[in-house]
Design a protein around this motif. Structure first.
Motif, PDB file in Angstrom:
ATOM      1  N   LEU A   1       9.399   2.098  18.679  1.00 43.22           N
ATOM      2  CA  LEU A   1       8.442   3.157  19.003  1.00 43.22           C
ATOM      3  C   LEU A   1       8.423   4.225  17.913  1.00 43.22           C
ATOM      4  O   LEU A   1       7.364   4.787  17.606  1.00 43.22           O
ATOM      5  N   ASP A   2       9.577   4.491  17.318  1.00 39.09           N
ATOM      6  CA  ASP A   2       9.639   5.443  16.208  1.00 39.09           C
ATOM      7  C   ASP A   2       8.829   4.911  15.026  1.00 39.09           C
ATOM      8  O   ASP A   2       8.082   5.670  14.393  1.00 39.09           O
ATOM      9  N   CYS A   3       8.948   3.617  14.745  1.00 38.27           N
ATOM     10  CA  CYS A   3       8.135   3.005  13.679  1.00 38.27           C
ATOM     11  C   CYS A   3       6.646   3.158  13.981  1.00 38.27           C
ATOM     12  O   CYS A   3       5.853   3.487  13.098  1.00 38.27           O
ATOM     13  N   GLN A   4       6.295   2.919  15.240  1.00 40.87           N
ATOM     14  CA  GLN A   4       4.894   3.023  15.651  1.00 40.87           C
ATOM     15  C   GLN A   4       4.388   4.462  15.492  1.00 40.87           C
ATOM     16  O   GLN A   4       3.281   4.685  14.990  1.00 40.87           O
ATOM     17  N   ASP A   5       5.222   5.429  15.902  1.00 38.86           N
ATOM     18  CA  ASP A   5       4.829   6.837  15.765  1.00 38.86           C
ATOM     19  C   ASP A   5       4.646   7.215  14.300  1.00 38.86           C
ATOM     20  O   ASP A   5       3.693   7.917  13.949  1.00 38.86           O
ATOM     21  N   LYS A   6       5.542   6.744  13.446  1.00 40.93           N
ATOM     22  CA  LYS A   6       5.425   7.049  12.014  1.00 40.93           C
ATOM     23  C   LYS A   6       4.127   6.468  11.447  1.00 40.93           C
ATOM     24  O   LYS A   6       3.456   7.112  10.640  1.00 40.93           O
ATOM     25  N   ALA A   7       3.797   5.259  11.882  1.00 41.04           N
ATOM     26  CA  ALA A   7       2.562   4.632  11.404  1.00 41.04           C
ATOM     27  C   ALA A   7       1.343   5.418  11.893  1.00 41.04           C
ATOM     28  O   ALA A   7       0.407   5.674  11.124  1.00 41.04           O
ATOM     29  N   LYS A   8       1.350   5.808  13.157  1.00 41.12           N
ATOM     30  CA  LYS A   8       0.229   6.579  13.708  1.00 41.12           C
ATOM     31  C   LYS A   8       0.073   7.909  12.985  1.00 41.12           C
ATOM     32  O   LYS A   8      -1.043   8.358  12.726  1.00 41.12           O
ATOM     33  N   ASP A   9       1.203   8.548  12.680  1.00 45.35           N
ATOM     34  CA  ASP A   9       1.162   9.841  11.994  1.00 45.35           C
ATOM     35  C   ASP A   9       0.587   9.728  10.586  1.00 45.35           C
ATOM     36  O   ASP A   9      -0.017  10.676  10.081  1.00 45.35           O
ATOM     37  N   LYS A  10       0.765   8.587   9.955  1.00 44.43           N
ATOM     38  CA  LYS A  10       0.268   8.386   8.586  1.00 44.43           C
ATOM     39  C   LYS A  10      -1.224   8.104   8.540  1.00 44.43           C
ATOM     40  O   LYS A  10      -1.871   8.356   7.533  1.00 44.43           O
TER      41      LYS A  10
ATOM     42  N   ALA B   1      -9.376   6.442   7.930  1.00 37.46           N
ATOM     43  CA  ALA B   1      -8.606   5.633   6.984  1.00 37.46           C
ATOM     44  C   ALA B   1      -9.397   4.399   6.555  1.00 37.46           C
ATOM     45  O   ALA B   1     -10.091   3.776   7.364  1.00 37.46           O
ATOM     46  N   SER B   2      -9.247   4.061   5.300  1.00 33.99           N
ATOM     47  CA  SER B   2      -9.906   2.864   4.772  1.00 33.99           C
ATOM     48  C   SER B   2      -9.143   1.620   5.231  1.00 33.99           C
ATOM     49  O   SER B   2      -8.009   1.704   5.709  1.00 33.99           O
ATOM     50  N   ASP B   3      -9.772   0.460   5.066  1.00 33.53           N
ATOM     51  CA  ASP B   3      -9.110  -0.801   5.407  1.00 33.53           C
ATOM     52  C   ASP B   3      -7.829  -0.963   4.599  1.00 33.53           C
ATOM     53  O   ASP B   3      -6.816  -1.444   5.114  1.00 33.53           O
ATOM     54  N   ARG B   4      -7.873  -0.546   3.358  1.00 28.25           N
ATOM     55  CA  ARG B   4      -6.697  -0.647   2.485  1.00 28.25           C
ATOM     56  C   ARG B   4      -5.552   0.221   3.024  1.00 28.25           C
ATOM     57  O   ARG B   4      -4.396  -0.223   3.094  1.00 28.25           O
ATOM     58  N   GLU B   5      -5.885   1.444   3.435  1.00 27.60           N
ATOM     59  CA  GLU B   5      -4.868   2.340   3.994  1.00 27.60           C
ATOM     60  C   GLU B   5      -4.328   1.791   5.315  1.00 27.60           C
ATOM     61  O   GLU B   5      -3.128   1.884   5.589  1.00 27.60           O
ATOM     62  N   MET B   6      -5.217   1.214   6.112  1.00 29.03           N
ATOM     63  CA  MET B   6      -4.779   0.628   7.384  1.00 29.03           C
ATOM     64  C   MET B   6      -3.851  -0.552   7.148  1.00 29.03           C
ATOM     65  O   MET B   6      -2.823  -0.700   7.823  1.00 29.03           O
ATOM     66  N   ASP B   7      -4.186  -1.404   6.172  1.00 32.78           N
ATOM     67  CA  ASP B   7      -3.324  -2.539   5.841  1.00 32.78           C
ATOM     68  C   ASP B   7      -1.966  -2.070   5.335  1.00 32.78           C
ATOM     69  O   ASP B   7      -0.931  -2.628   5.703  1.00 32.78           O
ATOM     70  N   LYS B   8      -1.987  -1.036   4.494  1.00 33.98           N
ATOM     71  CA  LYS B   8      -0.733  -0.487   3.964  1.00 33.98           C
ATOM     72  C   LYS B   8       0.135   0.058   5.099  1.00 33.98           C
ATOM     73  O   LYS B   8       1.345  -0.207   5.161  1.00 33.98           O
ATOM     74  N   THR B   9      -0.467   0.785   6.016  1.00 35.43           N
ATOM     75  CA  THR B   9       0.266   1.356   7.146  1.00 35.43           C
ATOM     76  C   THR B   9       0.791   0.254   8.057  1.00 35.43           C
ATOM     77  O   THR B   9       1.923   0.321   8.543  1.00 35.43           O
TER      78      THR B   9
END
Length: 147
Positions: A91-100, A105-113
């Motif tokens: 869940l911490d990983c998920q929160d960090k991803a959501k915060d980023k 966000a572009s598709d590239r940013e979404m893929d990176k996240t």
């Protein structure tokens, strides 16, 4: 490791399932079966006591099963707490991803996240797999004290 993050994630999930199964098997073979054997030996003595009433024999058998129930409850509690720790890490990983992620966000940013999330999740699982040997020792020690 595997070629793609998705394959690596699946491989890590399989590794965790295998590690958990091995842990449960080890606990069963090294501790739980011995406790069950004592329960059956105790229950056999209850049933062999011809001077006991039906109620006394039943209560005796129930008393024999108490250590097995306590051991199983303890193991389930420990495994549940271990799984909760893994879940909190994920869940911490998920929160960090959501915060980023920005709303636009572009598709590239979404893929990176997504890749960062998967890497974080894999790290969580691997870190917890490495904790299993100490968890087994802790559970075994506690089960030994229950005898």
């Amino acid at each position: 490791m595997a070629g793609s993050p998705g394959a690596e994630t699946l491989e890590t999930q399989n590794k965790m399932q295998k590690s958990m199964k091995e842990m449960i098997d080890e606990l069963d073979k090294t501790r739980l079966r011995k406790i069950q054997l004592k329960m059956h030996q105790c229950a056999m003595k209850c049933c062999q006591n011809e001077s006991a009433s039906l109620e006394q024999a039943q209560r005796c058998v129930e008393d024999c099963s108490a250590p097995v129930q306590a051991a199983h409850n303890f193991v389930q509690q420990e495994l549940g707490q271990f799984q909760e720790r893994i879940q909190r890490c994920l869940l911490d990983c998920q929160d960090k991803a959501k915060d980023k992620l920005n709303p636009d966000a572009s598709d590239r940013e979404m893929d990176k996240t997504k890749n960062e999330f998967e890497s974080c999740a894999i790290r969580c699982v691997n870190d917890h797999i490495n904790l299993i040997p100490n968890l087994v020792k802790k559970i075994q020690k506690s089960l030994d004290m229950m005898k």
